[in-house]
Write a protein that holds these residues in place. Structure first.
Motif, mmCIF file in Angstrom:
data_model
loop_
_atom_site.group_PDB
_atom_site.id
_atom_site.type_symbol
_atom_site.label_atom_id
_atom_site.label_comp_id
_atom_site.label_asym_id
_atom_site.label_seq_id
_atom_site.Cartn_x
_atom_site.Cartn_y
_atom_site.Cartn_z
ATOM 1 N N LYS A 298 -79.043 27.630 -56.824
ATOM 2 C CA LYS A 298 -79.854 28.787 -56.445
ATOM 3 C C LYS A 298 -80.205 29.643 -57.669
ATOM 4 O O LYS A 298 -81.352 30.066 -57.837
ATOM 5 C CB LYS A 298 -79.119 29.626 -55.385
ATOM 6 N N GLU A 299 -79.219 29.860 -58.530
ATOM 7 C CA GLU A 299 -79.424 30.719 -59.700
ATOM 8 C C GLU A 299 -80.359 30.044 -60.711
ATOM 9 O O GLU A 299 -81.274 30.684 -61.256
ATOM 10 C CB GLU A 299 -78.069 31.033 -60.355
ATOM 11 N N SER A 300 -80.136 28.754 -60.985
ATOM 12 C CA SER A 300 -80.982 28.069 -61.983
ATOM 13 C C SER A 300 -82.424 27.972 -61.494
ATOM 14 O O SER A 300 -83.364 28.099 -62.284
ATOM 15 C CB SER A 300 -80.417 26.679 -62.314
ATOM 16 N N CYS A 301 -82.615 27.776 -60.181
ATOM 17 C CA CYS A 301 -83.977 27.678 -59.646
ATOM 18 C C CYS A 301 -84.685 29.024 -59.678
ATOM 19 O O CYS A 301 -85.882 29.115 -59.969
ATOM 20 C CB CYS A 301 -83.947 27.109 -58.220
ATOM 21 N N VAL B 226 -92.989 17.199 -51.534
ATOM 22 C CA VAL B 226 -93.697 17.728 -50.362
ATOM 23 C C VAL B 226 -93.510 19.245 -50.266
ATOM 24 O O VAL B 226 -94.480 19.991 -50.090
ATOM 25 C CB VAL B 226 -93.194 17.051 -49.056
ATOM 26 N N LEU B 227 -92.270 19.717 -50.371
ATOM 27 C CA LEU B 227 -91.993 21.146 -50.167
ATOM 28 C C LEU B 227 -92.799 22.028 -51.125
ATOM 29 O O LEU B 227 -93.527 22.922 -50.665
ATOM 30 C CB LEU B 227 -90.491 21.434 -50.285
ATOM 31 N N PRO B 228 -92.717 21.797 -52.450
ATOM 32 C CA PRO B 228 -93.486 22.678 -53.335
ATOM 33 C C PRO B 228 -94.993 22.556 -53.128
ATOM 34 O O PRO B 228 -95.707 23.560 -53.147
ATOM 35 C CB PRO B 228 -93.080 22.244 -54.748
ATOM 36 N N SER B 229 -95.480 21.330 -52.943
ATOM 37 C CA SER B 229 -96.928 21.151 -52.767
ATOM 38 C C SER B 229 -97.403 21.916 -51.537
ATOM 39 O O SER B 229 -98.414 22.636 -51.580
ATOM 40 C CB SER B 229 -97.278 19.657 -52.633
ATOM 41 N N LEU B 230 -96.685 21.798 -50.428
ATOM 42 C CA LEU B 230 -97.091 22.481 -49.201
ATOM 43 C C LEU B 230 -96.986 24.003 -49.360
ATOM 44 O O LEU B 230 -97.849 24.741 -48.881
ATOM 45 C CB LEU B 230 -96.236 21.992 -48.023
ATOM 46 N N VAL C 94 -97.597 30.439 -50.385
ATOM 47 C CA VAL C 94 -96.302 31.077 -50.672
ATOM 48 C C VAL C 94 -95.965 30.983 -52.153
ATOM 49 O O VAL C 94 -95.494 31.953 -52.758
ATOM 50 C CB VAL C 94 -95.173 30.454 -49.809
ATOM 51 N N LEU C 95 -96.196 29.832 -52.757
ATOM 52 C CA LEU C 95 -96.011 29.699 -54.209
ATOM 53 C C LEU C 95 -97.357 29.974 -54.874
ATOM 54 O O LEU C 95 -98.326 29.234 -54.658
ATOM 55 C CB LEU C 95 -95.538 28.284 -54.576
ATOM 56 N N ASP C 96 -97.409 31.026 -55.669
ATOM 57 C CA ASP C 96 -98.651 31.417 -56.331
ATOM 58 C C ASP C 96 -98.564 31.017 -57.803
ATOM 59 O O ASP C 96 -97.778 31.591 -58.568
ATOM 60 C CB ASP C 96 -98.830 32.933 -56.177
ATOM 61 N N VAL D 158 -89.922 22.211 -62.476
ATOM 62 C CA VAL D 158 -90.247 23.636 -62.324
ATOM 63 C C VAL D 158 -90.755 23.901 -60.899
ATOM 64 O O VAL D 158 -90.323 24.852 -60.235
ATOM 65 C CB VAL D 158 -91.288 24.079 -63.378
ATOM 66 N N LEU D 159 -91.660 23.055 -60.402
ATOM 67 C CA LEU D 159 -92.191 23.270 -59.048
ATOM 68 C C LEU D 159 -91.129 23.037 -57.981
ATOM 69 O O LEU D 159 -91.066 23.770 -56.981
ATOM 70 C CB LEU D 159 -93.398 22.359 -58.801
ATOM 71 N N ARG D 160 -90.283 22.039 -58.170
ATOM 72 C CA ARG D 160 -89.211 21.776 -57.194
ATOM 73 C C ARG D 160 -88.232 22.955 -57.171
ATOM 74 O O ARG D 160 -87.764 23.366 -56.101
ATOM 75 C CB ARG D 160 -88.477 20.475 -57.536
ATOM 76 N N ALA D 161 -87.928 23.496 -58.353
ATOM 77 C CA ALA D 161 -87.037 24.674 -58.424
ATOM 78 C C ALA D 161 -87.691 25.868 -57.728
ATOM 79 O O ALA D 161 -87.036 26.618 -57.005
ATOM 80 C CB ALA D 161 -86.740 25.006 -59.881
ATOM 81 N N ALA D 162 -89.003 26.025 -57.922
ATOM 82 C CA ALA D 162 -89.719 27.142 -57.291
ATOM 83 C C ALA D 162 -89.662 27.021 -55.768
ATOM 84 O O ALA D 162 -89.566 28.039 -55.062
ATOM 85 C CB ALA D 162 -91.169 27.170 -57.775
ATOM 86 N N ALA D 163 -89.697 25.797 -55.247
ATOM 87 C CA ALA D 163 -89.604 25.601 -53.787
ATOM 88 C C ALA D 163 -88.222 26.003 -53.279
ATOM 89 O O ALA D 163 -88.094 26.634 -52.221
ATOM 90 C CB ALA D 163 -89.903 24.147 -53.424
#
Length: 416
Positions: free
Chosen positions: A23-26, A280-284, A290-292, A350-355
């Motif tokens: 959680k912290e690293s993401c 899938v999660l970050p792309s969606l 939600v992810l800008d 980076v995108l997976r962590a952002a999700a």
């Protein structure tokens, strides 16, 4: 072996901190990349007709009901464990569809079914440690039902083509066979006859701890022992931990065995488990606003999904699907998908962590802002991270307009 793709592998998190380190690293890498997750965007999602009308129906679609009769609990646990170990191949979705008509998860499930059924008919147990460590690329190809040859023109004879080993499906076959052989070798050398036995021992180890710590203990044992669970990297000198498949495995055990009045073995609570982040999660989450990525300044992230920030597009996706579109839903299911942007390993992490971080914020917002929801929406304050994960993963296949949304692609990885 599995750090692969050119990025350094960090040290493991300190003992006892595996969940908090994810959680912290993401959170850290999301902030460093200037990816925004705004409360207004979260509220727009949670209050949208799309989310409210589909969440209860879709968040139970986990794909973990199997048409198999297992001779024992351990046999089923082992099947589930190997399936989770192999829960990758998302970067090969398009070539898999071209060859088999199915996506990555359905192909991996069918492959694991085939390994199980051949073992059950006395052809050698390919799901045992010894069977895994000796499996060949040819056996993987056969059980997947795929072709690993590509045609090329003959060098000297015009009009003649020759077949040779190669292409993306051959790359995937090599990843699957090397993951199985490496894991089988480790299990066998450590005295385990199958992966399920090691998972069972890890679950029992977790049960010795305080209930709030048991999930982290089970996760730590899986990740330390098996390289194909070491889903972590270094981005700009900072570690990023995702551990998607190991978390998925623990939650899959919870789904399959946790509902029994007295489960056959100890199972940790997964309510606080970070989401099982893939492509899938970050792309969606980008497509749903939600992810800008518009303010990102590194890794070329702002150019990956052109037009995704359009308010009109986001609002159309968050509205109910028009009835006319539902009529074509069945036809769209038969249309092969198209690949989205092809990413570097660093961009993908980076995108997976952002999700992971965005989902933490969504659940936090829903729980902390219960008072702003209408009476019919009070259920929102009880949503959990695993439920949100499954909703995102399953709703991506649920609507024809969602199925056409681009998902990013990373090949050469065994982590998602």
């Amino acid at each position: 072996m599995h750090s692969g793709l050119g990025l350094a592998e960090p040290d493991f998190p300190p003992p006892g901190t595996f969940i908090s380190s994810i959680k912290e690293s993401c959170r850290t890498v999301t902030a460093a990349a200037h990816i925004k997750v705004e409360d207004a965007a979260i509220r727009r999602l949670l209050e949208s007709p799309s989310f409210r009308s589909s969440f209860h129906r879709v968040s139970g679609s986990h794909g973990l009901a199997f048409p198999l009769k297992f001779p024992s609990i351990l046999s089923e646990l082992n099947f589930l464990s190997v399936l989770s170990l192999l829960n990758f191949a998302s970067g090969y979705r398009v070539p898999l569809h071209e060859q088999t008509g199915r996506g990555a998860w359905d192909n991996i499930r069918a492959f694991t079914f085939s390994l199980y059924l051949s073992s059950a008919t006395g052809q050698g147990d390919l799901l045992s440690a010894k069977g895994m460590k000796t499996i060949s690329e040819q056996q993987v190809t056969q059980h997947m039902g795929v072709t690993i040859h590509v045609e090329r023109p003959h060098e000297k004879i015009p009009g003649v083509t020759v077949g040779e080993l190669g292409g993306p499906i051959y790359e995937l076959v090599k990843l699957i066979s090397s993951t199985l052989t490496e894991t089988g070798q480790i299990l066998d050398a450590s005295g385990y006859s199958e992966l399920g036995g090691f998972v069972l021992e890890s679950l029992k180890e977790g049960a010795k701890a305080n209930p709030s710590a048991s999930l982290g203990i089970v996760l730590e044992r899986l990740v330390r022992a098996i390289p194909a669970f070491r889903d972590m990297t270094v981005v700009n000198g900072k570690p990023v931990y995702c551990f998607k498949k190991a978390l998925f495995l623990i939650h899959a055990v919870k789904i399959r065995f946790g509902s029994a009045s007295s489960p056959p073995f100890p199972i940790p609570s997964t309510i606080q488990a970070p989401v099982f982040t893939d492509n899938v999660l970050p792309s969606l989450l980008v497509h749903l606003g939600v992810l800008d990525l518009t303010g990102t300044t590194s890794h070329g992230l702002q150019k990956l999904f052109p037009g995704a920030e359009s308010e009109d597009k986001i609002n159309a996706l968050l509205a109910l699907l028009p009835e006319a579109s539902q009529m074509v839903a069945q036809d769209t299911k038969k249309t092969p998908p198209k690949d989205g942007p092809v990413l570097t390993k660093e961009q993908a992490y980076v995108l997976r962590a952002a999700a992971v971080h965005a989902c933490e914020k969504i659940v936090e917002y829903a729980r902390g802002n219960g008072q702003i929801f209408s009476e019919e929406q009070t259920w929102l304050k009880d949503i959990t991270l695993p439920e949100l994960d499954i909703w995102l993963w399953a709703v991506a296949k649920d609507r024809p307009d969602y199925r056409q949304l681009e998902r990013f692609v990373l090949r050469g990885t065994v982590f998602f």
